[in-house]
Design a protein around this motif. Structure first.
Motif: not given
Length: 176
Positions: A50-58, A70-88
């Protein structure tokens, strides 16, 4: 005049109290302060999709006066984060299968996240499977650090990327 001044002093011989000097017990660095707080390094909040999506949605589309969300190029369902492994990982969907702007859009997403996330994160940006004719080639370019660095040395391209990213942080404070 000295006699008159003596009358104005209420306590001519005040009692002095010991005060610690800077050298005695006041930590001198932020690191020393943080070391005194148990678990300070684990105290940070985990970063999530959710936090990563907030960075790119606009992010601004390079061709249209619209955001990537707005163009449906990015969506939150296509963002994956593994904080423990520091990967996005972020998948994006170009508006058309032959979109010539796909590499530029991916570059904007990557640059925005590299500027926004802690340096410990490995950021992967991919075209959503089956949504672009050159999906594999573009994805490979976007995740090649040397190619990305070289692209950003091009002042015209950097200007376009910065324009797509400009004013996107103002929404973060609104969302918080």
């Amino acid at each position: 005049g000295g006699v008159e001044m003596a009358h104005l002093v209420q306590n001519a011989n005040p009692e002095l109290h010991h005060t610690p000097s800077l050298d005695e017990d006041v930590p001198r660095t932020v690191a020393q302060v943080l070391q005194g707080i148990s678990g300070w390094d684990e105290a940070r909040d985990a970063i999530d999709a959710h936090e990563v999506f907030q960075h790119i949605r606009h992010l601004n589309d390079p061709e249209h006066p619209l955001s990537l969300e707005q163009l449906n190029v990015v969506s939150e369902r296509h963002v994956w984060v593994d904080d423990a492994r520091s990967s996005c990982e972020v998948w994006f969907t170009p508006t058309i299968p032959h979109c010539s702007m796909a590499t530029l859009i991916g570059l904007c997403i990557r640059v925005k996240l590299l500027r926004s996330l802690p340096a410990r994160f490995k950021v992967t940006v991919k075209i959503a499977p089956g949504t672009h004719s050159s999906e594999h080639a573009v994805t490979k370019q976007l995740n090649d650090k040397e190619r990305v660095a070289a692209a950003l040395e091009n002042s015209h391209l950097l200007k376009v990327v910065n324009k797509c990213i400009s004013n996107t942080d103002r929404f973060l404070t609104m969302a918080a």
